[in-house]
Design an enzyme around this catalytic site. Sequence first.
Site, PDB file in Angstrom:
ATOM      1  N   HIS A   5      46.918  45.612  39.913  1.00 17.19           N
ATOM      2  CA  HIS A   5      46.363  45.816  41.249  1.00 17.19           C
ATOM      3  C   HIS A   5      44.869  46.107  41.216  1.00 17.19           C
ATOM      4  CE1 HIS A   5      45.719  48.654  44.834  1.00 17.19           C
ATOM      5  NE2 HIS A   5      45.821  47.443  45.332  1.00 17.19           N
ATOM      6  N   GLU A  25      45.721  40.855  40.780  1.00 17.99           N
ATOM      7  CA  GLU A  25      45.301  40.783  42.172  1.00 17.99           C
ATOM      8  C   GLU A  25      43.868  41.278  42.254  1.00 17.99           C
ATOM      9  OE1 GLU A  25      45.443  43.270  46.182  1.00 17.99           O
ATOM     10  OE2 GLU A  25      44.781  43.762  44.157  1.00 17.99           O
ATOM     11  N   ASP A  27      40.352  41.531  45.136  1.00 16.94           N
ATOM     12  CA  ASP A  27      39.984  41.552  46.552  1.00 16.94           C
ATOM     13  C   ASP A  27      38.756  40.690  46.801  1.00 16.94           C
ATOM     14  OD1 ASP A  27      41.870  43.811  47.428  1.00 16.94           O
ATOM     15  OD2 ASP A  27      40.776  44.742  45.774  1.00 16.94           O
ATOM     16  N   HIS A  41      37.009  46.079  46.666  1.00 18.73           N
ATOM     17  CA  HIS A  41      37.941  46.708  47.596  1.00 18.73           C
ATOM     18  C   HIS A  41      37.221  47.661  48.532  1.00 18.73           C
ATOM     19  CE1 HIS A  41      41.145  49.214  49.200  1.00 18.73           C
ATOM     20  NE2 HIS A  41      42.029  48.326  48.771  1.00 18.73           N
ATOM     21  N   ASP A  85      43.424  38.736  47.279  1.00 21.32           N
ATOM     22  CA  ASP A  85      43.621  39.595  48.446  1.00 21.32           C
ATOM     23  C   ASP A  85      42.419  39.410  49.363  1.00 21.32           C
ATOM     24  OD1 ASP A  85      44.562  41.403  50.221  1.00 21.32           O
ATOM     25  OD2 ASP A  85      44.540  43.126  48.889  1.00 21.32           O
TER      26      ASP A  85
END
EC number: 4.6.1.-
Length: 274
Positions: A5, A25, A27, A41, A85
Amino acid sequence: WIMGHMVNAIEQVDEFLNLGANAIEFDIDFDKDGIAQITHHGIPCDCGRKCTKKAIFTEYLDNIRQVTTPDDPKFREQLVLLALDLKLQRISSAKAYRAGEDVAKKLLDHYWQRGNSRARAYILLNIPLVEDYEFIRAFKDTLKNEGYESYNDKVGINFTGNEDLDKIRDVLEILGIHKQVWQADGITSCFARGTERLKEALEKRDTPGYNYINKVYAWTLVRKSIMRRSLRLGVDGVMSNNPDRVIKVLKEKEFADKFRLATYNDNPWEKFRG
């Protein structure tokens, strides 16, 4: 699939792979015009994590292309899925189409290199809300207009905002998408979340003839007890800040004979038939 993540800095890629992730993942942050700028993020983010790590998006793609290209010195065989993301909630919905065009072109230029790259990872487009569905339309339009529709086989769709599953199905129907769909369910690691919607998604996945959910994953799991709970329900993947904890849980007697790590030979768009 164990999804690392918030892997937003280039140096974090190897860090999460070394912990056992086979998917990452990251962003994507856009400017006000819908142009993808950085992997970032921002604050707030998960408890115990630094929220501010980042990289230039195109440089990140250049690096991850090498990491997922066989015979490249940076190649890591285990990395088979990239989840983008897309922070579309930070820009106007009117810019979602422009954002879809831009991300598609940057993947064409920096990851797939318009047919000259052997980078092999599957791509999962994480859309925060159904209102941003024009991003998907634009992404697919751009691949078609640029002459690379074949890359659609490598790309899946996932709505991450915990919205009503029937509402998501309706949007997928509007877009004409009946395959290559993942469904996320979760919450930041700082809070607890029940399993009602997760169970509903899994039930729909397992319903014969239902084509709007092929895989289901839970996010963002850090406690082993919640990992075990999700595995018992039958999820296809887990997103975690701690892939090594997921690895340890998978090795436990209860799960060792039921689950294994996905490899490149496992099609992420097919429902698992146990």
